[in-house]
Design an enzyme around this catalytic site. Structure first.
Site, PDB file in Angstrom:
ATOM      1  N   GLU A   1     -20.442 -15.984 -12.673  1.00  0.00           N
ATOM      2  CA  GLU A   1     -20.212 -17.438 -12.616  1.00  0.00           C
ATOM      3  C   GLU A   1     -19.881 -17.985 -13.999  1.00  0.00           C
ATOM      4  O   GLU A   1     -19.969 -17.290 -15.001  1.00  0.00           O
ATOM      5  CB  GLU A   1     -21.476 -18.158 -12.100  1.00  0.00           C
ATOM      6  CG  GLU A   1     -21.436 -18.528 -10.631  1.00  0.00           C
ATOM      7  CD  GLU A   1     -20.567 -19.746 -10.338  1.00  0.00           C
ATOM      8  OE1 GLU A   1     -19.940 -20.290 -11.270  1.00  0.00           O
ATOM      9  OE2 GLU A   1     -20.492 -20.145  -9.164  1.00  0.00           O
TER      10      GLU A   1
ATOM     11  N   ARG B   1     -33.629 -24.285  -9.499  1.00  0.00           N
ATOM     12  CA  ARG B   1     -32.999 -23.702 -10.688  1.00  0.00           C
ATOM     13  C   ARG B   1     -31.673 -24.397 -10.950  1.00  0.00           C
ATOM     14  O   ARG B   1     -31.076 -24.997 -10.053  1.00  0.00           O
ATOM     15  CB  ARG B   1     -32.753 -22.204 -10.496  1.00  0.00           C
ATOM     16  CG  ARG B   1     -31.699 -21.855  -9.448  1.00  0.00           C
ATOM     17  CD  ARG B   1     -31.121 -20.461  -9.674  1.00  0.00           C
ATOM     18  NE  ARG B   1     -30.205 -20.000  -8.655  1.00  0.00           N
ATOM     19  CZ  ARG B   1     -28.897 -20.240  -8.633  1.00  0.00           C
ATOM     20  NH1 ARG B   1     -28.342 -21.012  -9.568  1.00  0.00           N
ATOM     21  NH2 ARG B   1     -28.128 -19.741  -7.678  1.00  0.00           N
TER      22      ARG B   1
ATOM     23  N   GLU C   1     -31.943 -19.732  -3.563  1.00  0.00           N
ATOM     24  CA  GLU C   1     -31.328 -19.355  -2.290  1.00  0.00           C
ATOM     25  C   GLU C   1     -32.246 -18.451  -1.462  1.00  0.00           C
ATOM     26  O   GLU C   1     -32.861 -17.532  -1.989  1.00  0.00           O
ATOM     27  CB  GLU C   1     -29.992 -18.642  -2.539  1.00  0.00           C
ATOM     28  CG  GLU C   1     -28.910 -19.590  -3.025  1.00  0.00           C
ATOM     29  CD  GLU C   1     -27.617 -18.885  -3.369  1.00  0.00           C
ATOM     30  OE1 GLU C   1     -26.600 -19.205  -2.756  1.00  0.00           O
ATOM     31  OE2 GLU C   1     -27.638 -18.021  -4.254  1.00  0.00           O
TER      32      GLU C   1
ATOM     33  N   ASP D   1     -16.841 -23.883  -4.685  1.00  0.00           N
ATOM     34  CA  ASP D   1     -17.796 -23.374  -5.678  1.00  0.00           C
ATOM     35  C   ASP D   1     -17.422 -23.928  -7.057  1.00  0.00           C
ATOM     36  O   ASP D   1     -17.468 -25.129  -7.272  1.00  0.00           O
ATOM     37  CB  ASP D   1     -17.792 -21.839  -5.600  1.00  0.00           C
ATOM     38  CG  ASP D   1     -19.046 -21.205  -6.170  1.00  0.00           C
ATOM     39  OD1 ASP D   1     -19.639 -21.785  -7.097  1.00  0.00           O
ATOM     40  OD2 ASP D   1     -19.430 -20.108  -5.717  1.00  0.00           O
TER      41      ASP D   1
ATOM     42  N   ASN E   1     -22.491 -27.856  -7.957  1.00  0.00           N
ATOM     43  CA  ASN E   1     -21.527 -26.829  -8.340  1.00  0.00           C
ATOM     44  C   ASN E   1     -20.441 -27.360  -9.258  1.00  0.00           C
ATOM     45  O   ASN E   1     -20.723 -28.116 -10.175  1.00  0.00           O
ATOM     46  CB  ASN E   1     -20.982 -26.119  -7.101  1.00  0.00           C
ATOM     47  CG  ASN E   1     -21.124 -24.621  -7.238  1.00  0.00           C
ATOM     48  OD1 ASN E   1     -20.829 -24.049  -8.292  1.00  0.00           O
ATOM     49  ND2 ASN E   1     -21.590 -23.954  -6.193  1.00  0.00           N
TER      50      ASN E   1
END
EC number: 3.1.1.17
Length: 299
Positions: free
Chosen positions: A18, A101, A121, A204, A154
């Site tokens: 990411e 988080r 998640e 995303d 995101n």
């Protein structure tokens, strides 16, 4: 139009790659592995990746004007000294939500670091809903919350005139626009800019190009899509050979290359066999458009 070429430039597989950021000074690509808890730096000239392990899931990394990097990890904004690998906490958020988080983040054109949170998640893209918020870390290390009730905070970026913040809460399947006051760093008037089609996947990470168009990496959609904020229409799709595309940025000497991160978390053996380079880093050339250099955190 020039022909588009896609290649996997980092074949090491990261659980959740990411937050790609081009570091012009070093000619390197920064990125993170969220659940692998690593900050990574890839050098295209040597093809080598260096990494620093951190003690919490790391959602995003950004350049820092005074040297090193700024991180959004666990429930902290932190600073990383790359040379000695030390991490210093700058501020904490969501202390009443121990299961939260940080996720994606980016520095605004004035040098403030915006990053959002989510609950951990349960499995990929499945979370306890409405637990996240979007925050700004100011250069004096004070923190302001923009809004809460977010599922998976995101991608974000700013319009070329710096008056609009573009923002993604993944499970809304939308790209939103907000009025942004660059003097104060405050946002308001949140509205929908683009709603993803079912086959496009989950929105995303995101970046803007030099023409003011948005590029959105679509998780489980195996693509990046280009959106025109003026019309709210999707104007281009670039498909990749993997499903779990996570984020994108422009880089290279003239910002004409796009780098796309990906994930392999949650894939079974059969899926991994079909897409063995899931979790790698991809480079796309020939898009015919350039990106914008990232801003460094001013604090």
């Amino acid at each position: 139009m020039s022909s588009i070429k896609i290649e996997c430039v980092v074949s090491e597989t990261y659980k959740i790659g990411e937050s790609p950021v081009w570091e012009e000074k070093e000619g390197t690509l920064l990125f993170v592995d969220i659940t692998g808890q690593k900050v990574c730096r890839w050098d295209p000239s040597t093809k080598k990746v260096q990494s620093v392990s951190v003690e919490a899931p790391i959602g995003s990394v950004a350049l820092r004007k005074s040297g090193g990097y700024v991180l959004a990890m666990g429930n902290t904004f932190s600073a990383l000294n790359w040379e000695d690998q030390s991490v210093t906490t700058l501020a904490r958020v969501d202390e009443d939500k121990p299961n939260n988080r940080f996720n994606d983040g980016k520095v605004d054109p004035e040098g403030r670091f915006l990053a959002g949170t989510m609950s951990q998640e349960i499995r990929p893209a499945v979370v306890e809903r409405n637990q996240g918020s979007l925050f700004t870390l100011y250069p004096d290390h004070s923190v302001v919350k923009h809004f809460d009730m977010v599922d998976i905070s995101n991608g974000l970026d700013w319009s070329l005139d710096h008056k609009t913040l573009y923002y993604i809460d993944s499970l809304s399947f939308k790209v939103d626009a907000l009025d942004y006051d660059m003097k104060t760093g405050k946002s308001s008037n949140r509205r929908t800019l683009y709603k993803l089609q079912q086959d496009e996947g989950i929105p995303d990470g995101m970046c803007i190009d030099a023409e003011g168009k948005l590029w959105v990496a679509c998780y489980n959609g195996g693509r990046v899509i280009r959106i025109d904020p003026e019309t709210g229409k999707q104007i281009q799709t670039v498909k990749l050979p993997i499903d779990k595309t996570t984020s994108c940025c422009f880089g290279g000497p003239d910002y004409s290359e796009m780098y796309v991160t990906s994930a392999c978390d949650g894939m079974d053996e059969d899926w991994k066999k079909r897409q063995p380079q899931s979790g790698g880093i991809y480079k796309i050339t020939g898009l015919g458009v350039k990106g914008i250099a990232p801003t460094a955190f001013a604090g």
